[in-house]
Design a protein around this motif. Structure first.
Motif, PDB file in Angstrom:
ATOM      1  N   ASP A  26       5.325  -3.217  -3.192  1.00 29.91           N
ATOM      2  CA  ASP A  26       4.113  -3.720  -3.538  1.00 29.91           C
ATOM      3  C   ASP A  26       3.409  -4.449  -2.673  1.00 29.91           C
ATOM      4  O   ASP A  26       3.563  -5.477  -2.383  1.00 29.91           O
ATOM      5  CB  ASP A  26       4.467  -4.772  -4.708  1.00 29.91           C
ATOM      6  N   VAL A  27       2.361  -3.515  -2.043  1.00 35.00           N
ATOM      7  CA  VAL A  27       1.269  -3.992  -0.895  1.00 35.00           C
ATOM      8  C   VAL A  27       0.038  -3.831  -1.042  1.00 35.00           C
ATOM      9  O   VAL A  27      -0.438  -3.139  -2.100  1.00 35.00           O
ATOM     10  CB  VAL A  27       1.867  -3.515   0.571  1.00 35.00           C
ATOM     11  N   THR A  28      -0.774  -4.667  -0.414  1.00 33.76           N
ATOM     12  CA  THR A  28      -2.226  -4.387  -0.401  1.00 33.76           C
ATOM     13  C   THR A  28      -2.751  -4.187   0.884  1.00 33.76           C
ATOM     14  O   THR A  28      -2.282  -4.737   1.910  1.00 33.76           O
ATOM     15  CB  THR A  28      -2.778  -5.931  -1.141  1.00 33.76           C
ATOM     16  N   LYS A  57       4.309   9.872  -6.066  1.00 34.05           N
ATOM     17  CA  LYS A  57       3.029   9.153  -5.671  1.00 34.05           C
ATOM     18  C   LYS A  57       2.875   7.841  -6.120  1.00 34.05           C
ATOM     19  O   LYS A  57       3.359   7.619  -7.578  1.00 34.05           O
ATOM     20  CB  LYS A  57       1.879  10.161  -6.195  1.00 34.05           C
ATOM     21  N   PRO A  58       2.327   6.808  -5.451  1.00 35.35           N
ATOM     22  CA  PRO A  58       2.549   5.469  -5.687  1.00 35.35           C
ATOM     23  C   PRO A  58       1.116   5.348  -6.998  1.00 35.35           C
ATOM     24  O   PRO A  58       0.319   5.954  -6.863  1.00 35.35           O
ATOM     25  CB  PRO A  58       2.230   4.796  -4.679  1.00 35.35           C
ATOM     26  N   LYS A  59       1.338   4.018  -7.370  1.00 38.93           N
ATOM     27  CA  LYS A  59       0.044   3.659  -8.434  1.00 38.93           C
ATOM     28  C   LYS A  59      -0.746   2.907  -7.344  1.00 38.93           C
ATOM     29  O   LYS A  59      -0.383   2.233  -6.506  1.00 38.93           O
ATOM     30  CB  LYS A  59       0.569   2.641  -9.393  1.00 38.93           C
ATOM     31  N   ILE A  60      -1.957   3.246  -7.450  1.00 42.76           N
ATOM     32  CA  ILE A  60      -3.113   2.601  -6.722  1.00 42.76           C
ATOM     33  C   ILE A  60      -4.015   1.963  -7.613  1.00 42.76           C
ATOM     34  O   ILE A  60      -4.589   2.655  -8.465  1.00 42.76           O
ATOM     35  CB  ILE A  60      -3.742   3.505  -5.827  1.00 42.76           C
ATOM     36  N   ARG A  73      -4.441  -1.862  -3.852  1.00 45.56           N
ATOM     37  CA  ARG A  73      -3.088  -2.319  -4.081  1.00 45.56           C
ATOM     38  C   ARG A  73      -2.064  -0.953  -4.497  1.00 45.56           C
ATOM     39  O   ARG A  73      -2.437  -0.081  -5.060  1.00 45.56           O
ATOM     40  CB  ARG A  73      -2.793  -3.368  -5.514  1.00 45.56           C
ATOM     41  N   ILE A  74      -0.970  -1.151  -3.635  1.00 48.16           N
ATOM     42  CA  ILE A  74      -0.290   0.308  -3.733  1.00 48.16           C
ATOM     43  C   ILE A  74       1.187  -0.024  -4.067  1.00 48.16           C
ATOM     44  O   ILE A  74       1.752  -1.057  -3.599  1.00 48.16           O
ATOM     45  CB  ILE A  74      -0.199   0.838  -2.126  1.00 48.16           C
ATOM     46  N   GLN A  75       1.626   0.484  -5.209  1.00 50.15           N
ATOM     47  CA  GLN A  75       3.042   0.080  -5.905  1.00 50.15           C
ATOM     48  C   GLN A  75       3.781   1.365  -5.859  1.00 50.15           C
ATOM     49  O   GLN A  75       3.369   2.319  -6.428  1.00 50.15           O
ATOM     50  CB  GLN A  75       2.808  -0.436  -7.236  1.00 50.15           C
ATOM     51  N   SER A  76       5.083   1.175  -5.708  1.00 52.42           N
ATOM     52  CA  SER A  76       5.906   2.492  -5.534  1.00 52.42           C
ATOM     53  C   SER A  76       6.726   2.533  -6.873  1.00 52.42           C
ATOM     54  O   SER A  76       6.592   1.469  -7.627  1.00 52.42           O
ATOM     55  CB  SER A  76       6.961   2.232  -4.266  1.00 52.42           C
ATOM     56  N   VAL A  77       7.043   3.456  -6.944  1.00 47.90           N
ATOM     57  CA  VAL A  77       7.734   4.046  -8.300  1.00 47.90           C
ATOM     58  C   VAL A  77       9.236   3.682  -7.911  1.00 47.90           C
ATOM     59  O   VAL A  77       9.693   2.982  -8.951  1.00 47.90           O
ATOM     60  CB  VAL A  77       7.477   5.252  -8.938  1.00 47.90           C
ATOM     61  N   ARG A  78       9.978   3.947  -7.195  1.00 47.73           N
ATOM     62  CA  ARG A  78      11.148   3.798  -6.743  1.00 47.73           C
ATOM     63  C   ARG A  78      11.477   2.498  -6.019  1.00 47.73           C
ATOM     64  O   ARG A  78      10.484   2.113  -5.133  1.00 47.73           O
ATOM     65  CB  ARG A  78      11.751   4.826  -5.764  1.00 47.73           C
ATOM     66  N   LEU A  79      12.537   2.037  -6.090  1.00 44.81           N
ATOM     67  CA  LEU A  79      13.068   0.962  -5.298  1.00 44.81           C
ATOM     68  C   LEU A  79      13.168   1.376  -3.652  1.00 44.81           C
ATOM     69  O   LEU A  79      13.719   2.473  -3.353  1.00 44.81           O
ATOM     70  CB  LEU A  79      14.234   0.272  -5.769  1.00 44.81           C
ATOM     71  N   VAL A  80      12.872   0.415  -2.806  1.00 48.10           N
ATOM     72  CA  VAL A  80      13.184   0.675  -1.330  1.00 48.10           C
ATOM     73  C   VAL A  80      14.656   0.756  -1.163  1.00 48.10           C
ATOM     74  O   VAL A  80      15.426  -0.043  -1.520  1.00 48.10           O
ATOM     75  CB  VAL A  80      12.489  -0.290  -0.613  1.00 48.10           C
TER      76      VAL A  80
END
Length: 135
Positions: A26-28, A57-60, A73-80
């Motif tokens: 979860d980054v910006t 594809k992440p949520k933007i 804001r960029i949020q991934s679907v899967r855990l790192v």
């Protein structure tokens, strides 16, 4: 004779946030625009890689903080699950711009400890040196 150029001034700024193993990314990114330019999620795309493996594809999402500054804001679907995470942000808002960000993942705090918990101090007993008897 004059030459008029229509230049685009969109700038993809620094990435804010951290990659933490076991958590979703979860980054910006702050986006600076020129006069009359507009940023929205439809003209942005992002690719996320954990090591070299492409992710879903992440949520933007985009919020506007002033007429010429937006935050993406960029949020991934899967855990790192890798020590190296790459984010490639593409913009087709006006001119086409791409920027790649590389992050080194942190480990999540163990045992549910808060992230800002102080490191415990361990005190060890000190044994005084034995005195040497004078002969």
């Amino acid at each position: 004779m004059g030459l008029a150029l229509n230049t685009q001034a969109l700038t993809l700024g620094e990435l804010r946030g951290a990659a933490v193993v076991g958590r979703a990314l979860d980054v910006t990114v702050r986006v600076q625009t020129g006069a009359g330019e507009e940023v929205n999620a439809t003209c942005l795309g992002a690719d996320i890689f954990y090591a070299d493996a492409p992710q879903i594809k992440p949520k933007i999402s985009v919020t506007t903080s002033s007429p010429e500054v937006s935050v993406v804001r960029i949020q991934s679907v899967r855990l790192v699950d890798e020590p190296v995470v790459s984010v490639e942000l593409q913009s087709s808002c006006g001119s086409i711009t791409t920027r790649r960000y590389v992050l080194l993942s942190d480990l999540a705090p163990a045992d549910g400890a808060p992230e800002n918990a102080p490191v415990p101090t361990v005190l060890l007993p000190v044994t005084p040196p034995s005195s040497v008897a004078a002969a």
